[in-house]
Design a protein around this motif. Structure first.
Motif, PDB file in Angstrom:
ATOM      1  N   THR A  87       0.373  15.686   7.786  1.00  0.00           N
ATOM      2  CA  THR A  87       1.603  15.396   7.056  1.00  0.00           C
ATOM      3  C   THR A  87       1.837  16.466   5.994  1.00  0.00           C
ATOM      4  O   THR A  87       0.913  17.153   5.581  1.00  0.00           O
TER       5      THR A  87
ATOM      6  N   SER B  44       4.361  17.275   2.377  1.00  0.00           N
ATOM      7  CA  SER B  44       5.366  16.808   1.421  1.00  0.00           C
ATOM      8  C   SER B  44       6.505  17.809   1.335  1.00  0.00           C
ATOM      9  O   SER B  44       6.371  18.966   1.732  1.00  0.00           O
ATOM     10  N   SER B  45       7.608  17.354   0.818  1.00  0.00           N
ATOM     11  CA  SER B  45       8.758  18.246   0.701  1.00  0.00           C
ATOM     12  C   SER B  45       8.425  19.421  -0.210  1.00  0.00           C
ATOM     13  O   SER B  45       8.909  20.530   0.001  1.00  0.00           O
TER      14      SER B  45
ATOM     15  N   ARG C 205      14.902  18.436   1.072  1.00  0.00           N
ATOM     16  CA  ARG C 205      15.102  17.001   1.331  1.00  0.00           C
ATOM     17  C   ARG C 205      16.543  16.712   1.722  1.00  0.00           C
ATOM     18  O   ARG C 205      16.806  15.923   2.622  1.00  0.00           O
TER      19      ARG C 205
ATOM     20  N   SER D 136      17.820  15.196   5.175  1.00  0.00           N
ATOM     21  CA  SER D 136      18.632  13.982   5.194  1.00  0.00           C
ATOM     22  C   SER D 136      19.830  14.153   6.126  1.00  0.00           C
ATOM     23  O   SER D 136      20.316  13.183   6.700  1.00  0.00           O
TER      24      SER D 136
ATOM     25  N   SER E 177      13.076  11.170   8.489  1.00  0.00           N
ATOM     26  CA  SER E 177      12.334   9.937   8.315  1.00  0.00           C
ATOM     27  C   SER E 177      10.964  10.257   7.746  1.00  0.00           C
ATOM     28  O   SER E 177       9.952  10.222   8.440  1.00  0.00           O
ATOM     29  N   GLY E 178      10.946  10.570   6.500  1.00  0.00           N
ATOM     30  CA  GLY E 178       9.678  10.766   5.812  1.00  0.00           C
ATOM     31  C   GLY E 178       9.161   9.420   5.331  1.00  0.00           C
ATOM     32  O   GLY E 178       9.842   8.412   5.431  1.00  0.00           O
ATOM     33  N   VAL E 179       7.985   9.431   4.830  1.00  0.00           N
ATOM     34  CA  VAL E 179       7.408   8.200   4.295  1.00  0.00           C
ATOM     35  C   VAL E 179       7.210   8.380   2.795  1.00  0.00           C
ATOM     36  O   VAL E 179       6.522   9.311   2.367  1.00  0.00           O
ATOM     37  N   ARG E 180       7.801   7.524   2.043  1.00  0.00           N
ATOM     38  CA  ARG E 180       7.712   7.632   0.583  1.00  0.00           C
ATOM     39  C   ARG E 180       6.269   7.563   0.120  1.00  0.00           C
ATOM     40  O   ARG E 180       5.501   6.713   0.541  1.00  0.00           O
ATOM     41  N   GLY E 181       5.956   8.431  -0.763  1.00  0.00           N
ATOM     42  CA  GLY E 181       4.596   8.472  -1.277  1.00  0.00           C
ATOM     43  C   GLY E 181       3.643   9.260  -0.410  1.00  0.00           C
ATOM     44  O   GLY E 181       2.521   9.546  -0.807  1.00  0.00           O
TER      45      GLY E 181
ATOM     46  N   GLY F  97       4.942  11.694   2.653  1.00  0.00           N
ATOM     47  CA  GLY F  97       5.529  12.946   3.116  1.00  0.00           C
ATOM     48  C   GLY F  97       6.058  12.806   4.529  1.00  0.00           C
ATOM     49  O   GLY F  97       6.400  11.702   4.971  1.00  0.00           O
ATOM     50  N   TYR F  98       6.087  13.908   5.233  1.00  0.00           N
ATOM     51  CA  TYR F  98       6.629  13.919   6.584  1.00  0.00           C
ATOM     52  C   TYR F  98       5.515  14.123   7.591  1.00  0.00           C
ATOM     53  O   TYR F  98       4.609  14.929   7.386  1.00  0.00           O
TER      54      TYR F  98
END
Lengths: 254, 254
Positions: free
Chosen positions: B54, B56-57, B72, B76, B81-85, B87-88
């Motif tokens: 994974t 992060s942005s 980001r 969008s 569809s990233g996951v908060r906390g 990343g991707y």
DNA sequence: TGTTGTGAAAACCTTCACAGCG
DNA sequence: CGCTGTGAAGGTTTTCACAACA
């Protein structure tokens, strides 16, 4: 969200509109404009060669492939001086654009990476033609070092600092493979080069004050691919379904 | 005759609510975003190869040389569809970007003009490596027609219509001298090619619906020259010993 | 007359800042 | 907690439309 003063980043205010000022040659030229000036210049040069004395914004814009209003706005940014009802004096405008672009003095260019692409670039007319003399060539490959391309001897990359300083290189061209690009870039910057054209598929980190422009073949192709796939208005065909459903192997890229 | 680059394309009645589809993968991707997706993809591919699960942005943005907020926002636009906390998911995001860019299917490329530059392009990794097979080569020079470059035989430009149709060419690359470019372009368009990458220093006129991107060496050099001449701020001494200040930026990965 | 130069409006793009969620 | 996703603000670029003028 409320205004609350906002970040106190001082806008580079400069002087607001100066109503009665006689002539301001060039105040602040927008980046987008700079990119088009070069295109105008090509058209102007051709017209000059053909003996065309004056040209209207309409005609010049058509030759450059842009909108006439945009062209006039661009020229207004460099303090243009057309004649209402007539147009622009071709030779005068040509000289003006050249001055703004900094083409009145030679720019010494160093090209690093004389492989497949670099070799072609060294011989490409685009360089030598317009006052950009290729003053130095570099490569790591011992088999290439010492050879002469387009009248210039290829030197080892270790020589970059000395040679660039000595020859007053102001523009560096990076045409190496991606892994070598950053190191080469650092060497150029260390030699005082502050404008770099990067053909390597890599992101270059440079200190403030160094301008990097990137020419990325793969990116261009992929942008075109985007438009190709957009043209298939099959609606739900390509993008309609979940793209990650099953084909998530990442195999598309070799 | 005025080609006029900016056709104000009204949003063709996009169906806002698609009841059957639960997710809207990509609505309307801004041009600026498309250009960056390709850059993200390169970084993602490398991470995928390294087994990074994974990202992060923040990290991905640094690798791509852009601002995290911009990244980001870009994602969008393609229905990220990233996951908060967290990343991707690298592999998922990779597949998603590839889909949006239309890289899930091969794009057949025709390259016209196998001279100095064209020859180098034909062999350049940037083409073949990333799913863009060079399917056809063309030139006017009888001395070149019949030769084989990068495994593809060079054919006469007169063959463009037939060969391009036959091989399903979707992307054309023009690497001819300027005077020949428009004619070649017309031939490609006539053969159904709707995406063209132009290396010739000429403005191409194309009908609506055909996308042209331009790579112009002279323009890039002149933009750099502009910045060179603008950079006359203090100490440009040749002996200045400019510390390159190699901070720890650079490579976030490999 | 025919054309430039330019406010103002519109479109586009970037950045900020934070709510919302894992 | 850390991070994403996004409304809103800010900045830049394009386009419009017309007054000014040789």
């Amino acid at each position: 969200m409320t205004v609350d003063g906002g970040a106190p980043r001082p806008v580079a205010g400069g002087s607001p509109t100066t109503p009665g000022a006689p002539r301001r040659p060039a105040a602040r030229v927008p980046e987008a404009t700079v990119g088009r000036l070069a295109v105008y210049l090509r058209a102007l040069t051709e017209m000059l060669a053909q003996g065309v004395p004056t040209v209207s914004s309409d005609v010049l814009a058509a030759a450059a492939g842009v909108n006439a209003a945009k062209l006039r706005k661009d020229l207004s940014h460099i303090g243009s001086s057309g004649v209402r009802g007539v147009g622009y004096d071709v030779s005068r405008l040509t000289a003006q654009v050249e001055t703004v672009l900094g083409l009145t003095h030679e720019n010494a260019v160093a090209l690093v990476g004389v492989g497949n692409l670099g070799h072609a670039l060294a011989g490409y007319g685009g360089f030598a033609a317009r006052g950009f003399g290729v003053s130095a060539l570099f490569d790591v490959d011992p088999a290439l070092v010492g050879t002469v391309i387009a009248g210039v001897e290829v030197q080892d990359v270790a020589e970059i600092p000395d040679v660039c300083r000595e020859r007053g290189v102001t523009i560096g061209v990076v045409a190496t493979p991606a892994p070598a690009a950053q190191k080469v870039c650092d060497a150029l910057v260390g030699a005082g080069v502050r404008s770099i054209l990067n053909f390597a598929p890599a992101v270059l980190s440079v200190p403030d004050g160094v301008e990097v422009r990137k020419v990325d073949l793969a990116v261009e192709m992929q942008i075109l691919a985007f438009h190709v796939s957009r043209r298939h208005v099959g609606a739900s065909g390509a993008t309609g379904t979940d793209p990650v459903a099953d084909d998530a192997t990442g195999k598309v890229f070799g």
